[in-house]
Design an enzyme around this catalytic site. Structure first.
Site, PDB file in Angstrom:
ATOM      1  N   ALA A 255       2.353   0.285   2.891  1.00 44.46           N
ATOM      2  CA  ALA A 255       1.486  -0.465   1.969  1.00 44.46           C
ATOM      3  C   ALA A 255       1.759  -1.963   1.935  1.00 44.46           C
ATOM      4  CB  ALA A 255       1.543   0.101   0.551  1.00 44.46           C
ATOM      5  N   ALA A 256       2.579  -2.475   2.835  1.00 47.86           N
ATOM      6  CA  ALA A 256       2.813  -3.923   2.856  1.00 47.86           C
ATOM      7  C   ALA A 256       1.522  -4.678   3.165  1.00 47.86           C
ATOM      8  CB  ALA A 256       3.888  -4.267   3.873  1.00 47.86           C
ATOM      9  N   GLY A 257       0.771  -4.185   4.156  1.00 50.62           N
ATOM     10  CA  GLY A 257      -0.502  -4.824   4.485  1.00 50.62           C
ATOM     11  C   GLY A 257      -1.500  -4.717   3.348  1.00 50.62           C
ATOM     12  N   ASP A 258      -1.524  -3.562   2.682  1.00 45.91           N
ATOM     13  CA  ASP A 258      -2.425  -3.380   1.541  1.00 45.91           C
ATOM     14  C   ASP A 258      -2.056  -4.319   0.399  1.00 45.91           C
ATOM     15  OD1 ASP A 258      -3.676  -1.289   2.922  1.00 45.91           O
ATOM     16  OD2 ASP A 258      -2.343   0.212   2.068  1.00 45.91           O
TER      17      ASP A 258
END
Length: 306
Positions: A255-258
């Site tokens: 979820a880093a990109g999210d």
């Protein structure tokens, strides 16, 4: 208002010392069930990172199972409008099986479940909600026909459209579709696939710029390529710049990109400049990778302002 159209999953997370080899049985560590799905993650990130004056809503589908009830409750707990999240009778909610190794890298397998039921009819039913939005955010974990329909509607209504092309599609997205997307935000693998290039070749700014140039020729106006620990390469109408990553020790990159997208969109919705919005998204993502899980890792605005 920010409207997110996309997926909701229950993440089944298992920590492992390393990724297993084909046919290998490997003893893992801690197991957790954590609310996730790229659409829901981005909605939660927008909600937690936005100013209190910005409302966040989601258009999605859940199954009529225990996971569906738990996932809806989690979104409501973050103040997300769920009035256009439909429950599909007889269908299971989406799940993601996630292995996280000792270095914080992950491997994910998806079972779409009710996410595959999101249809153009659901988008049309949410037209009044979309009309209230300033920004509409989409991904590719729901049927492509629905994503295309939603982008066309949002564009026709004059909304800023943000597309995270993940998972990367097997074939190139239509140029007329990309031309309706204000911000295309892939990671380097997705950027390479969309540009028809080998992902391993995107190992320097010149190679990334070449891939971005292909995407822009194909219709994309602004492209932000997220590069993990290498930062963000932004090709904007005002010019191109490589934003260095915020220093941090990664524990879990799920979820880093999210989280970056949620922070970027939240800042844009407040009227911040693109550069400020990118930096804000990076700060949020840097905090997220130091924590375990998808939505459990997404920080709150107050943490960035501390």
């Amino acid at each position: 208002m920010i409207v997110i159209i996309g997926s909701i999953n229950m993440d089944l997370v298992l920590n492992v010392p390393r990724m297993p080899l084909p046919g290998e049985t490997l003893s893992g560590g801690r197991f957790q069930t954590i609310s996730g799905g790229k659409g829901a993650n981005q909605a939660v990130a927008c909600a937690r990172l936005s100013d209190a004056s910005v409302k966040v809503a989601m258009v999605a589908c859940l199954g009529d199972d225990a996971f569906g009830n738990e996932l809806r409750a989690a979104l409501r707990n973050d103040g997300i409008d769920d009035s256009h999240i439909s429950t599909i009778e007889g269908e299971a909610s989406g799940v993601a099986s996630i292995l996280v190794d000792a270095s914080g890298q992950n491997s994910i397998v998806l079972a779409a479940g009710a996410n595959d039921a999101l249809s153009p009819a659901h988008i049309d039913a949410a037209r009044s909600l979309i009309e209230q939005a300033r920004i509409v955010v989409l991904q590719l974990e729901t049927p492509l026909a629905t994503v295309i329909h939603a982008i066309k509607l949002a564009h026709q209504l004059g909304k800023t459209v943000v597309l995270n092309p993940a998972p990367a599609p097997a074939q190139a997205l239509p140029a007329d579709l990309l031309a309706q997307v204000e911000y295309l935000i892939p990671n380097e693998i997705e950027a390479a696939m969309l540009a028809g290039l080998n992902a391993a070749s995107l190992d320097n700014d010149a190679a990334i710029e070449a891939a971005v140039l292909k995407l822009r020729v194909n219709g994309s106006s602004n492209v932000l390529v997220t590069l993990g620990e290498k930062g963000v390469y932004a090709a904007l109408s005002s010019g191109s710049i490589h934003f260095s990553a915020q220093p941090t020790k990664a524990v879990d990159t799920t979820a880093a990109g999210d989280t970056f997208i949620g922070g970027f969109v939240a800042a844009l919705a407040e009227g911040r400049s693109e550069a400020d919005a990118i930096a804000f998204g990076q700060r949020a993502a840097a905090l997220s990778v130091a924590r375990i899980g998808a939505q459990t890792s997404i920080p709150y605005r107050r943490e960035l302002e501390a």
